[in-house]
Design an enzyme around this catalytic site. Sequence first.
Site, PDB file in Angstrom:
ATOM      1  CE  LYS A  36      -3.772   0.007   2.386  1.00 31.39           C
ATOM      2  NZ  LYS A  36      -4.762   0.014   3.499  1.00 31.39           N
ATOM      3  CG  HIS A  66       0.769 -40.023  12.618  1.00 26.64           C
ATOM      4  ND1 HIS A  66       0.886 -41.335  13.026  1.00 26.64           N
ATOM      5  CD2 HIS A  66      -0.319 -39.977  11.794  1.00 26.64           C
ATOM      6  CE1 HIS A  66      -0.067 -42.064  12.462  1.00 26.64           C
ATOM      7  NE2 HIS A  66      -0.821 -41.260  11.709  1.00 26.64           N
ATOM      8  CE  LYS A 110       5.662  -3.778  10.362  1.00 23.86           C
ATOM      9  NZ  LYS A 110       4.570  -3.206   9.526  1.00 23.86           N
ATOM     10  N   GLY A 148      -5.108  -4.652   5.185  1.00 23.08           N
ATOM     11  CA  GLY A 148      -4.289  -5.644   4.498  1.00 23.08           C
ATOM     12  C   GLY A 148      -4.809  -7.056   4.627  1.00 23.08           C
ATOM     13  NE  ARG A 149      -6.412  -7.627  10.863  1.00 27.33           N
ATOM     14  CZ  ARG A 149      -5.908  -6.431  11.152  1.00 27.33           C
ATOM     15  NH1 ARG A 149      -4.821  -6.001  10.526  1.00 27.33           N
ATOM     16  NH2 ARG A 149      -6.476  -5.646  12.059  1.00 27.33           N
ATOM     17  CD  GLU A 201       9.330  -7.050   6.418  1.00 26.94           C
ATOM     18  OE1 GLU A 201       9.304  -7.357   7.619  1.00 26.94           O
ATOM     19  OE2 GLU A 201       8.726  -6.051   5.954  1.00 26.94           O
ATOM     20  CD  GLU A 214      -1.722  -7.650  11.309  1.00 28.03           C
ATOM     21  OE1 GLU A 214      -0.489  -7.846  11.319  1.00 28.03           O
ATOM     22  OE2 GLU A 214      -2.358  -7.385  10.269  1.00 28.03           O
TER      23      GLU A 214
END
Length: 524
Positions: free
Chosen positions: A194, A372, A487, A255-256, A200, A341
């Site tokens: 955005k 398992h 951050k 964002g999510r 990153e 979040e």
Amino acid sequence: MSRTPTSALRAWKHLGRLATARVGATAEVCPLTIDVAGLHIDFGKQRLDPEVLDALVALSGEVELGSARDDLFNGEPVNFTENRAALHTALRASVEERPVAVRDEIFKAQTHQRDLVTALRSGTWLGYTGKPVRTLVHVGIGGSHLGPALVVEALDATHAPIDCRFLANVDAHATSRLLDGLDPATTLFVIASKSFTTTETLVNATTLRGWFLERALDTSAIARHFMAITANLPAAATFGIPAHNVLPMWDWVGGRYSLWSCVGFPIAVSIGNEGFAALLAGARQMDQHFRTAKDSENAPLLLALAGIWNGNFLGAQSHALLCYDQRLAGLVTYLQQLEMESNGKTVRRDGTRSDVHTAPILWGGEETNGQHAFHQLLHQGSRAFSADFIACIEPGHERAAQPRLDQHHRWLLANCLGQSEALLGGSDSGSAHQQSKGARSSTTILLDRLNATTLGALIALYEHKVFCQGMIWGINPFDQWGVELGKQLGSTIHAELGGGLSKKHDSATRLLMDRIRRGGSTEQ
């Protein structure tokens, strides 16, 4: 409503008394199922008797959840800490249902996206050597990555004309593996951020740009091989991406919640424009159900209330997501972001601290592998938890020239049902080492089949669950201020690791930085 009203506090205390009265009681099945949009949602293995269910529904009424739901769909600033709407639902609504304020820009963006998808899938989008694009690399992180990656993997577009790949982690191993064997002449890089400043994403994008130019030897070729999904047009232009290769991101879509927007571009490229429309349609069916179903039959609300009951009254410390379909392996990480979040907060609307737990720790695995690995703890461990089991009735793995795999799927479903039955009922047979107490609450969600429509509905189901819980806890599920401090410190430490002057850090961090600067141990 800035503070919890007295009536809501009374409802909360009443639920506490009901929970106390049920301590040590035998778990009983309470038939409660809902069918919507190709999903069968079974609450029968939740410890929800009629009295508890009525009290939970009453609690949702006392916090005026219905009014908050209307505000969500009508574009009111439900993201109150940033004074923004959260209009991801408008992206999948019909044109007439969309708030007027965003109607035109949604139509314009969706039209632009469809045109770009058509150009890619038809082979008319040509690279700098005149060859059609055959690989799309989507570069993003968090909400700009998890949703698209989940859907592309789940819907398994094996025969799609474009191979969609994803890069999120700033770890150089991820970038190196992605670039291995990649053909710059037939690859399109899509940068999703955005702000176009996400660390990153920008580090990865800059590396990919450099790798591409070393081979193309022409900066003008960037226009044929790079796209952006962003709100920062000047930054995209500086990077070399022309305006016609930019799709928008909006402040009113978090964002999510953004896979329904142009962030879902790789989804549309992978499954086609019709497939993407079906994904939106499935979510819209769940939206309509959430808005119109009465509270006692409202799937997202009941899923939220079951979580409240388990976490706040029965002591569940975590929530396990157990997907009995390998195609849904990415759902765990997607829902981790969506739930933790969104609701991993302690500050309420009025600025006071919540005196109850909010979001549980969400974890899970790919079943039956998990049986398992960690199911031992589920059956005989000491910690309380709740769980969702998710499976598909139709297998969906039929392929030409392959043997029929019906027995595989029958075993998958049998294990899904067997595990949830064992968690609820337990066993008192055999020695003490063989016994399990049971009384573990779970919901089972069966998809008729896994396709774009049912996956859209499933994701929207969990979105609305998260919204309901946020409203009941009195917190804002649409911001994420808590991630900023790490951050900021990371940016400072990055500069210092590169040789900058060290600022004040705790002693443990200073020692770790010294170790890294030395390159590890000096001993051989």
